[in-house]
Motif scaffolding. Structure first.
Motif, PDB file in Angstrom:
ATOM      1  N   GLY A 159       7.823   3.604 -13.191  1.00 52.37           N
ATOM      2  CA  GLY A 159       6.526   2.935 -13.065  1.00 52.37           C
ATOM      3  C   GLY A 159       5.398   3.934 -12.948  1.00 52.37           C
ATOM      4  O   GLY A 159       5.615   5.145 -12.900  1.00 52.37           O
ATOM      5  N   ARG A 160       4.188   3.421 -12.885  1.00 51.58           N
ATOM      6  CA  ARG A 160       3.015   4.262 -12.686  1.00 51.58           C
ATOM      7  C   ARG A 160       2.416   3.933 -11.327  1.00 51.58           C
ATOM      8  O   ARG A 160       2.474   2.787 -10.869  1.00 51.58           O
ATOM      9  CB  ARG A 160       1.988   4.037 -13.793  1.00 51.58           C
ATOM     10  CG  ARG A 160       2.548   4.327 -15.181  1.00 51.58           C
ATOM     11  CD  ARG A 160       1.471   4.325 -16.237  1.00 51.58           C
ATOM     12  NE  ARG A 160       0.524   5.412 -16.047  1.00 51.58           N
ATOM     13  CZ  ARG A 160      -0.496   5.686 -16.867  1.00 51.58           C
ATOM     14  NH1 ARG A 160      -0.698   4.921 -17.927  1.00 51.58           N
ATOM     15  NH2 ARG A 160      -1.310   6.696 -16.636  1.00 51.58           N
ATOM     16  N   ILE A 161       1.828   4.933 -10.691  1.00 47.46           N
ATOM     17  CA  ILE A 161       1.298   4.775  -9.339  1.00 47.46           C
ATOM     18  C   ILE A 161      -0.201   5.035  -9.328  1.00 47.46           C
ATOM     19  O   ILE A 161      -0.668   6.028  -9.884  1.00 47.46           O
ATOM     20  CB  ILE A 161       1.997   5.747  -8.358  1.00 47.46           C
ATOM     21  CG1 ILE A 161       3.495   5.424  -8.269  1.00 47.46           C
ATOM     22  CG2 ILE A 161       1.356   5.658  -6.976  1.00 47.46           C
ATOM     23  CD1 ILE A 161       4.286   6.419  -7.438  1.00 47.46           C
ATOM     24  N   ILE A 162      -0.936   4.132  -8.704  1.00 45.47           N
ATOM     25  CA  ILE A 162      -2.367   4.327  -8.480  1.00 45.47           C
ATOM     26  C   ILE A 162      -2.680   3.952  -7.039  1.00 45.47           C
ATOM     27  O   ILE A 162      -1.921   3.214  -6.400  1.00 45.47           O
ATOM     28  CB  ILE A 162      -3.233   3.461  -9.441  1.00 45.47           C
ATOM     29  CG1 ILE A 162      -2.918   1.976  -9.262  1.00 45.47           C
ATOM     30  CG2 ILE A 162      -3.057   3.895 -10.881  1.00 45.47           C
ATOM     31  CD1 ILE A 162      -3.878   1.058  -9.988  1.00 45.47           C
ATOM     32  N   GLN A 163      -3.789   4.465  -6.522  1.00 46.11           N
ATOM     33  CA  GLN A 163      -4.216   4.095  -5.174  1.00 46.11           C
ATOM     34  C   GLN A 163      -5.318   3.055  -5.271  1.00 46.11           C
ATOM     35  O   GLN A 163      -6.252   3.176  -6.072  1.00 46.11           O
ATOM     36  CB  GLN A 163      -4.727   5.312  -4.411  1.00 46.11           C
ATOM     37  CG  GLN A 163      -5.044   5.000  -2.947  1.00 46.11           C
ATOM     38  CD  GLN A 163      -5.363   6.249  -2.132  1.00 46.11           C
ATOM     39  OE1 GLN A 163      -5.448   7.354  -2.685  1.00 46.11           O
ATOM     40  NE2 GLN A 163      -5.534   6.090  -0.832  1.00 46.11           N
ATOM     41  N   ARG A 164      -5.200   2.006  -4.479  1.00 42.49           N
ATOM     42  CA  ARG A 164      -6.211   0.946  -4.446  1.00 42.49           C
ATOM     43  C   ARG A 164      -6.578   0.710  -2.987  1.00 42.49           C
ATOM     44  O   ARG A 164      -5.795   0.177  -2.222  1.00 42.49           O
ATOM     45  CB  ARG A 164      -5.682  -0.333  -5.090  1.00 42.49           C
ATOM     46  CG  ARG A 164      -6.698  -1.458  -5.212  1.00 42.49           C
ATOM     47  CD  ARG A 164      -6.016  -2.741  -5.681  1.00 42.49           C
ATOM     48  NE  ARG A 164      -5.373  -2.582  -6.980  1.00 42.49           N
ATOM     49  CZ  ARG A 164      -4.420  -3.398  -7.427  1.00 42.49           C
ATOM     50  NH1 ARG A 164      -3.981  -4.391  -6.668  1.00 42.49           N
ATOM     51  NH2 ARG A 164      -3.885  -3.197  -8.630  1.00 42.49           N
ATOM     52  N   LYS A 165      -7.785   1.152  -2.625  1.00 49.37           N
ATOM     53  CA  LYS A 165      -8.223   1.097  -1.225  1.00 49.37           C
ATOM     54  C   LYS A 165      -7.225   1.863  -0.360  1.00 49.37           C
ATOM     55  O   LYS A 165      -6.972   3.028  -0.590  1.00 49.37           O
ATOM     56  CB  LYS A 165      -8.406  -0.355  -0.779  1.00 49.37           C
ATOM     57  CG  LYS A 165      -9.513  -1.090  -1.529  1.00 49.37           C
ATOM     58  CD  LYS A 165      -9.694  -2.495  -1.030  1.00 49.37           C
ATOM     59  CE  LYS A 165     -10.828  -3.185  -1.800  1.00 49.37           C
ATOM     60  NZ  LYS A 165     -11.039  -4.583  -1.357  1.00 49.37           N
ATOM     61  N   LYS A 166      -6.588   1.188   0.614  1.00 52.61           N
ATOM     62  CA  LYS A 166      -5.676   1.900   1.509  1.00 52.61           C
ATOM     63  C   LYS A 166      -4.216   1.725   1.097  1.00 52.61           C
ATOM     64  O   LYS A 166      -3.313   2.189   1.808  1.00 52.61           O
ATOM     65  CB  LYS A 166      -5.867   1.397   2.945  1.00 52.61           C
ATOM     66  CG  LYS A 166      -7.226   1.746   3.545  1.00 52.61           C
ATOM     67  CD  LYS A 166      -7.319   1.265   4.989  1.00 52.61           C
ATOM     68  CE  LYS A 166      -8.671   1.624   5.576  1.00 52.61           C
ATOM     69  NZ  LYS A 166      -8.800   1.176   6.981  1.00 52.61           N
ATOM     70  N   SER A 167      -3.978   1.077  -0.023  1.00 57.02           N
ATOM     71  CA  SER A 167      -2.610   0.842  -0.476  1.00 57.02           C
ATOM     72  C   SER A 167      -2.311   1.648  -1.735  1.00 57.02           C
ATOM     73  O   SER A 167      -3.216   2.138  -2.412  1.00 57.02           O
ATOM     74  CB  SER A 167      -2.397  -0.650  -0.769  1.00 57.02           C
ATOM     75  OG  SER A 167      -2.586  -1.430   0.397  1.00 57.02           O
ATOM     76  N   TYR A 168      -1.023   1.764  -2.035  1.00 62.48           N
ATOM     77  CA  TYR A 168      -0.569   2.433  -3.254  1.00 62.48           C
ATOM     78  C   TYR A 168       0.136   1.396  -4.123  1.00 62.48           C
ATOM     79  O   TYR A 168       0.968   0.628  -3.634  1.00 62.48           O
ATOM     80  CB  TYR A 168       0.365   3.587  -2.918  1.00 62.48           C
ATOM     81  CG  TYR A 168      -0.348   4.723  -2.239  1.00 62.48           C
ATOM     82  CD1 TYR A 168      -0.859   5.799  -2.970  1.00 62.48           C
ATOM     83  CD2 TYR A 168      -0.546   4.708  -0.859  1.00 62.48           C
ATOM     84  CE1 TYR A 168      -1.547   6.828  -2.336  1.00 62.48           C
ATOM     85  CE2 TYR A 168      -1.241   5.733  -0.221  1.00 62.48           C
ATOM     86  CZ  TYR A 168      -1.737   6.787  -0.968  1.00 62.48           C
ATOM     87  OH  TYR A 168      -2.437   7.793  -0.343  1.00 62.48           O
ATOM     88  N   ILE A 169      -0.218   1.384  -5.403  1.00 55.90           N
ATOM     89  CA  ILE A 169       0.299   0.377  -6.325  1.00 55.90           C
ATOM     90  C   ILE A 169       1.282   1.028  -7.292  1.00 55.90           C
ATOM     91  O   ILE A 169       0.932   1.964  -8.010  1.00 55.90           O
ATOM     92  CB  ILE A 169      -0.830  -0.301  -7.132  1.00 55.90           C
ATOM     93  CG1 ILE A 169      -1.997  -0.694  -6.216  1.00 55.90           C
ATOM     94  CG2 ILE A 169      -0.279  -1.498  -7.913  1.00 55.90           C
ATOM     95  CD1 ILE A 169      -1.633  -1.668  -5.143  1.00 55.90           C
ATOM     96  N   LEU A 170       2.506   0.523  -7.276  1.00 58.93           N
ATOM     97  CA  LEU A 170       3.515   0.923  -8.260  1.00 58.93           C
ATOM     98  C   LEU A 170       3.623  -0.221  -9.255  1.00 58.93           C
ATOM     99  O   LEU A 170       3.965  -1.346  -8.884  1.00 58.93           O
ATOM    100  CB  LEU A 170       4.862   1.153  -7.573  1.00 58.93           C
ATOM    101  CG  LEU A 170       6.075   1.412  -8.475  1.00 58.93           C
ATOM    102  CD1 LEU A 170       5.884   2.652  -9.321  1.00 58.93           C
ATOM    103  CD2 LEU A 170       7.344   1.518  -7.641  1.00 58.93           C
TER     104      LEU A 170
END
Length: 299
Positions: A159-170
Protein backbone atom coordinates in the motif's frame (compact mmCIF):
# COMPACT_ATOMS: atom_id res chain seq x y z
CA UNK A 1 -25.85 -2.13 4.04
CA UNK A 2 -22.69 -0.39 2.82
CA UNK A 3 -20.07 -2.41 0.95
CA UNK A 4 -17.63 -1.91 3.86
CA UNK A 5 -20.15 -3.40 6.29
CA UNK A 6 -20.77 -6.28 3.88
CA UNK A 7 -17.04 -7.00 4.10
CA UNK A 8 -17.07 -6.77 7.90
CA UNK A 9 -20.11 -9.03 8.16
CA UNK A 10 -18.62 -11.68 5.87
CA UNK A 11 -15.23 -11.61 7.59
CA UNK A 12 -16.81 -11.77 11.06
CA UNK A 13 -18.22 -15.20 10.25
CA UNK A 14 -14.72 -16.58 9.61
CA UNK A 15 -13.46 -15.74 13.13
CA UNK A 16 -14.42 -19.17 14.39
CA UNK A 17 -11.61 -20.71 16.45
CA UNK A 18 -9.53 -19.67 19.45
CA UNK A 19 -6.38 -18.70 17.49
CA UNK A 20 -8.37 -16.53 15.10
CA UNK A 21 -10.31 -14.92 17.95
CA UNK A 22 -7.07 -14.23 19.80
CA UNK A 23 -5.45 -12.67 16.69
CA UNK A 24 -8.57 -10.72 15.71
CA UNK A 25 -8.93 -9.15 19.16
CA UNK A 26 -5.22 -8.33 19.06
CA UNK A 27 -5.75 -6.41 15.81
CA UNK A 28 -8.75 -4.59 17.26
CA UNK A 29 -6.95 -3.52 20.45
CA UNK A 30 -3.56 -2.76 18.88
CA UNK A 31 -5.15 -0.45 16.29
CA UNK A 32 -7.57 1.21 18.70
CA UNK A 33 -7.84 4.97 18.32
CA UNK A 34 -6.71 5.51 21.93
CA UNK A 35 -4.48 3.11 23.86
CA UNK A 36 -2.89 4.35 27.09
CA UNK A 37 -2.32 2.94 30.56
CA UNK A 38 -5.49 4.75 31.67
CA UNK A 39 -7.90 3.90 28.84
CA UNK A 40 -8.44 2.04 25.59
CA UNK A 41 -11.05 3.49 23.21
CA UNK A 42 -12.28 2.29 19.82
CA UNK A 43 -15.52 2.30 17.86
CA UNK A 44 -17.21 0.57 14.95
CA UNK A 45 -20.01 1.41 12.54
CA UNK A 46 -20.98 -2.26 12.26
CA UNK A 47 -23.51 -3.71 14.70
CA UNK A 48 -22.16 -7.17 13.80
CA UNK A 49 -18.64 -6.20 14.86
CA UNK A 50 -20.04 -4.54 17.99
CA UNK A 51 -21.64 -7.88 18.88
CA UNK A 52 -18.42 -9.76 18.08
CA UNK A 53 -16.14 -7.73 20.38
CA UNK A 54 -17.68 -8.95 23.69
CA UNK A 55 -17.50 -12.54 22.41
CA UNK A 56 -13.80 -12.11 21.64
CA UNK A 57 -13.14 -10.72 25.11
CA UNK A 58 -15.03 -13.66 26.61
CA UNK A 59 -12.91 -16.12 24.59
CA UNK A 60 -9.55 -14.50 25.43
CA UNK A 61 -10.03 -13.01 28.90
CA UNK A 62 -12.94 -15.07 30.24
CA UNK A 63 -15.26 -12.11 30.63
CA UNK A 64 -17.49 -10.13 28.29
CA UNK A 65 -16.82 -6.49 27.60
CA UNK A 66 -20.02 -4.62 28.38
CA UNK A 67 -18.90 -0.98 28.27
CA UNK A 68 -20.40 -0.21 24.89
CA UNK A 69 -22.60 2.71 23.90
CA UNK A 70 -23.99 4.14 20.69
CA UNK A 71 -22.78 7.53 19.48
CA UNK A 72 -24.99 10.13 17.80
CA UNK A 73 -23.69 8.99 14.38
CA UNK A 74 -24.88 5.43 15.04
CA UNK A 75 -21.42 3.98 15.71
CA UNK A 76 -20.86 1.76 18.74
CA UNK A 77 -18.10 3.04 21.02
CA UNK A 78 -16.07 0.93 23.46
CA UNK A 79 -14.13 2.49 26.33
CA UNK A 80 -12.01 0.38 28.67
CA UNK A 81 -10.94 2.23 31.81
CA UNK A 82 -10.51 -0.62 34.27
CA UNK A 83 -6.81 -0.58 35.12
CA UNK A 84 -6.69 -4.32 35.87
CA UNK A 85 -8.21 -5.22 32.47
CA UNK A 86 -5.86 -2.83 30.67
CA UNK A 87 -2.96 -4.44 32.53
CA UNK A 88 -4.16 -7.92 31.51
CA UNK A 89 -4.45 -6.79 27.89
CA UNK A 90 -0.94 -5.35 27.85
CA UNK A 91 0.45 -8.44 29.56
CA UNK A 92 -1.38 -10.96 27.37
CA UNK A 93 -0.51 -9.28 24.10
CA UNK A 94 2.84 -7.76 25.17
CA UNK A 95 1.68 -4.27 24.19
CA UNK A 96 3.61 -1.20 25.30
CA UNK A 97 1.09 1.69 25.29
CA UNK A 98 3.93 4.18 24.77
CA UNK A 99 5.18 2.43 21.62
CA UNK A 100 2.65 0.15 19.99
CA UNK A 101 3.97 -2.24 17.35
CA UNK A 102 2.98 -5.56 15.80
CA UNK A 103 4.28 -8.57 17.71
CA UNK A 104 4.15 -11.55 15.35
CA UNK A 105 4.22 -13.99 18.28
CA UNK A 106 0.58 -13.07 18.90
CA UNK A 107 -0.33 -14.26 15.38
CA UNK A 108 -0.04 -18.06 15.20
CA UNK A 109 -1.35 -20.97 13.14
CA UNK A 110 -2.19 -19.03 9.99
CA UNK A 111 -4.28 -16.44 11.86
CA UNK A 112 -2.69 -13.42 10.12
CA UNK A 113 -5.88 -12.89 8.14
CA UNK A 114 -7.87 -12.71 11.38
CA UNK A 115 -5.41 -10.17 12.80
CA UNK A 116 -5.74 -8.06 9.65
CA UNK A 117 -9.52 -8.40 9.93
CA UNK A 118 -9.38 -7.03 13.47
CA UNK A 119 -7.43 -4.00 12.29
CA UNK A 120 -9.92 -3.53 9.45
CA UNK A 121 -12.88 -3.75 11.86
CA UNK A 122 -11.54 -0.83 13.87
CA UNK A 123 -9.64 1.44 11.47
CA UNK A 124 -10.37 0.14 7.96
CA UNK A 125 -12.88 0.99 5.26
CA UNK A 126 -13.49 0.14 1.62
CA UNK A 127 -15.50 2.07 -0.95
CA UNK A 128 -18.23 0.51 -3.07
CA UNK A 129 -16.38 -0.75 -6.19
CA UNK A 130 -19.18 0.62 -8.38
CA UNK A 131 -17.89 4.08 -7.42
CA UNK A 132 -14.13 3.55 -7.25
CA UNK A 133 -11.46 1.13 -6.05
CA UNK A 134 -10.21 2.29 -2.66
CA UNK A 135 -9.42 0.51 0.61
CA UNK A 136 -7.74 2.28 3.51
CA UNK A 137 -6.69 1.98 7.14
CA UNK A 138 -6.63 5.11 9.32
CA UNK A 139 -3.84 4.33 11.78
CA UNK A 140 -2.92 6.31 14.92
CA UNK A 141 0.90 6.05 14.62
CA UNK A 142 3.49 5.86 11.85
CA UNK A 143 5.06 2.70 13.30
CA UNK A 144 1.74 0.84 13.38
CA UNK A 145 1.07 1.99 9.83
CA UNK A 146 4.44 0.71 8.63
CA UNK A 147 3.92 -2.60 10.46
CA UNK A 148 0.48 -3.02 8.87
CA UNK A 149 1.98 -2.43 5.43
CA UNK A 150 4.50 -5.17 6.21
CA UNK A 151 1.60 -7.52 7.04
CA UNK A 152 0.10 -6.74 3.63
CA UNK A 153 3.49 -7.38 2.09
CA UNK A 154 3.52 -10.90 3.57
CA UNK A 155 0.96 -11.91 0.91
CA UNK A 156 2.28 -9.74 -1.91
CA UNK A 157 0.32 -6.50 -1.44
CA UNK A 158 1.94 -3.10 -1.01
CA UNK A 159 0.00 0.00 0.00
CA UNK A 160 0.88 3.67 0.02
CA UNK A 161 1.15 5.76 3.18
CA UNK A 162 0.25 9.41 3.67
CA UNK A 163 -0.23 11.53 6.78
CA UNK A 164 -3.61 13.18 7.32
CA UNK A 165 -3.73 15.51 10.33
CA UNK A 166 -2.64 13.36 13.30
CA UNK A 167 -3.30 10.01 11.63
CA UNK A 168 -1.45 7.91 9.06
CA UNK A 169 -3.36 6.50 6.10
CA UNK A 170 -2.40 3.20 4.49
CA UNK A 171 -4.39 2.89 1.28
CA UNK A 172 -4.81 0.68 -1.77
CA UNK A 173 -6.10 1.84 -5.17
CA UNK A 174 -5.30 -1.19 -7.31
CA UNK A 175 -8.36 -3.43 -7.64
CA UNK A 176 -6.31 -6.64 -7.62
CA UNK A 177 -4.54 -5.60 -4.40
CA UNK A 178 -7.92 -4.88 -2.81
CA UNK A 179 -9.22 -8.27 -3.99
CA UNK A 180 -6.17 -10.04 -2.52
CA UNK A 181 -6.59 -8.20 0.79
CA UNK A 182 -10.29 -9.01 1.12
CA UNK A 183 -9.66 -12.64 0.20
CA UNK A 184 -6.85 -12.89 2.75
CA UNK A 185 -9.17 -11.55 5.47
CA UNK A 186 -11.87 -14.04 4.49
CA UNK A 187 -14.27 -11.94 2.38
CA UNK A 188 -14.30 -14.14 -0.73
CA UNK A 189 -17.84 -13.19 -1.76
CA UNK A 190 -17.04 -9.48 -1.59
CA UNK A 191 -13.95 -10.19 -3.69
CA UNK A 192 -16.20 -11.86 -6.27
CA UNK A 193 -18.47 -8.80 -6.18
CA UNK A 194 -15.50 -6.58 -7.11
CA UNK A 195 -14.55 -8.93 -9.94
CA UNK A 196 -18.11 -8.85 -11.28
CA UNK A 197 -18.10 -5.05 -11.16
CA UNK A 198 -14.82 -5.02 -13.10
CA UNK A 199 -16.31 -7.32 -15.75
CA UNK A 200 -19.36 -5.07 -16.15
CA UNK A 201 -17.19 -1.94 -16.33
CA UNK A 202 -14.93 -3.58 -18.91
CA UNK A 203 -17.91 -4.59 -21.05
CA UNK A 204 -19.36 -1.08 -20.87
CA UNK A 205 -16.00 0.44 -21.81
CA UNK A 206 -15.65 -1.92 -24.78
CA UNK A 207 -19.19 -1.10 -25.91
CA UNK A 208 -18.46 2.62 -25.63
CA UNK A 209 -15.23 2.25 -27.59
CA UNK A 210 -17.04 0.33 -30.34
CA UNK A 211 -19.82 2.91 -30.45
CA UNK A 212 -17.33 5.77 -30.60
CA UNK A 213 -15.38 3.96 -33.31
CA UNK A 214 -18.57 3.38 -35.32
CA UNK A 215 -19.56 7.02 -34.97
CA UNK A 216 -16.09 8.15 -36.06
CA UNK A 217 -16.20 5.87 -39.10
CA UNK A 218 -19.69 7.04 -40.03
CA UNK A 219 -18.63 10.68 -39.75
CA UNK A 220 -15.56 9.95 -41.86
CA UNK A 221 -17.67 8.30 -44.60
CA UNK A 222 -20.24 11.12 -44.56
CA UNK A 223 -17.63 13.89 -44.73
CA UNK A 224 -15.77 12.15 -47.56
CA UNK A 225 -19.02 11.56 -49.47
CA UNK A 226 -19.98 15.24 -49.12
CA UNK A 227 -16.60 16.39 -50.48
CA UNK A 228 -16.77 13.94 -53.38
CA UNK A 229 -20.34 14.96 -54.24
CA UNK A 230 -19.39 18.65 -54.24
CA UNK A 231 -16.45 17.92 -56.54
CA UNK A 232 -18.62 15.89 -58.94
CA UNK A 233 -21.35 18.54 -59.06
CA UNK A 234 -18.71 21.18 -59.81
CA UNK A 235 -17.36 19.09 -62.70
CA UNK A 236 -20.89 18.55 -64.04
CA UNK A 237 -21.61 22.28 -63.80
CA UNK A 238 -18.62 23.12 -65.99
CA UNK A 239 -18.93 20.09 -68.31
CA UNK A 240 -15.61 18.67 -67.16
CA UNK A 241 -16.92 15.28 -66.11
CA UNK A 242 -17.42 14.25 -69.77
CA UNK A 243 -13.71 14.79 -70.36
CA UNK A 244 -12.80 12.05 -67.88
CA UNK A 245 -12.61 8.30 -68.52
CA UNK A 246 -15.75 6.12 -68.50
CA UNK A 247 -14.46 4.38 -65.38
CA UNK A 248 -14.26 7.66 -63.47
CA UNK A 249 -17.67 8.77 -64.74
CA UNK A 250 -19.15 5.50 -63.50
CA UNK A 251 -17.75 6.07 -60.03
CA UNK A 252 -19.12 9.63 -60.06
CA UNK A 253 -22.59 8.43 -61.12
CA UNK A 254 -22.76 5.84 -58.33
CA UNK A 255 -21.66 8.43 -55.76
CA UNK A 256 -24.32 10.94 -56.82
CA UNK A 257 -27.00 8.25 -56.67
CA UNK A 258 -25.72 6.70 -53.42
CA UNK A 259 -24.27 9.39 -51.13
CA UNK A 260 -24.33 7.05 -48.11
CA UNK A 261 -22.09 4.31 -49.53
CA UNK A 262 -18.52 3.66 -48.45
CA UNK A 263 -15.68 3.39 -50.98
CA UNK A 264 -15.72 -0.40 -50.61
CA UNK A 265 -19.45 -0.55 -51.35
CA UNK A 266 -19.07 1.68 -54.42
CA UNK A 267 -16.32 -0.58 -55.73
CA UNK A 268 -18.60 -3.59 -55.44
CA UNK A 269 -21.29 -1.87 -57.60
CA UNK A 270 -19.00 -1.09 -60.54
CA UNK A 271 -19.36 -2.96 -63.83
CA UNK A 272 -15.91 -4.34 -63.18
CA UNK A 273 -15.67 -4.42 -59.36
CA UNK A 274 -12.51 -3.00 -57.78
CA UNK A 275 -11.24 -2.53 -54.25
CA UNK A 276 -11.43 0.46 -51.96
CA UNK A 277 -8.03 1.84 -52.97
CA UNK A 278 -8.98 1.74 -56.66
CA UNK A 279 -12.18 3.71 -55.99
CA UNK A 280 -10.25 6.17 -53.86
CA UNK A 281 -7.73 6.66 -56.69
CA UNK A 282 -10.55 7.60 -59.11
CA UNK A 283 -12.03 10.08 -56.63
CA UNK A 284 -8.58 11.66 -56.28
CA UNK A 285 -8.58 12.34 -60.04
CA UNK A 286 -12.01 13.98 -59.72
CA UNK A 287 -10.74 16.03 -56.74
CA UNK A 288 -7.69 17.19 -58.71
CA UNK A 289 -9.85 18.51 -61.56
CA UNK A 290 -12.22 20.18 -59.08
CA UNK A 291 -9.28 21.83 -57.32
CA UNK A 292 -7.99 23.21 -60.59
CA UNK A 293 -11.46 24.63 -61.41
CA UNK A 294 -11.65 26.35 -58.03
CA UNK A 295 -8.20 27.81 -58.43
CA UNK A 296 -9.40 29.31 -61.69
CA UNK A 297 -12.32 30.95 -59.90
CA UNK A 298 -15.01 28.40 -60.70
CA UNK A 299 -17.53 27.82 -57.91
Amino acid sequence: MSFANQVRDEVRKTINDRDKKFACLYGILLYARIFTEQQICFQTESSEVAALVPELFKSVFGEKLVCAEKTESGSVSFAITDSKLIGDICSTYKIDPACREVNLRNIVNNSTGAFLAGAFFICGSVIDPNKEYHLEFVVPTELLCSDLNAVLGSFGVSGRIIQRKKSYILYLKDSECIEDTLTFMGAQQCTMDIMNVKIRKDMRNKANRLRNCDEANINKVVNAAMRQTEDILLLIKYNELENLSPQIREVAKIRIENPELSLKEIGELLTVPIGRSGVNHRFKKIAAVAKELRENGCK
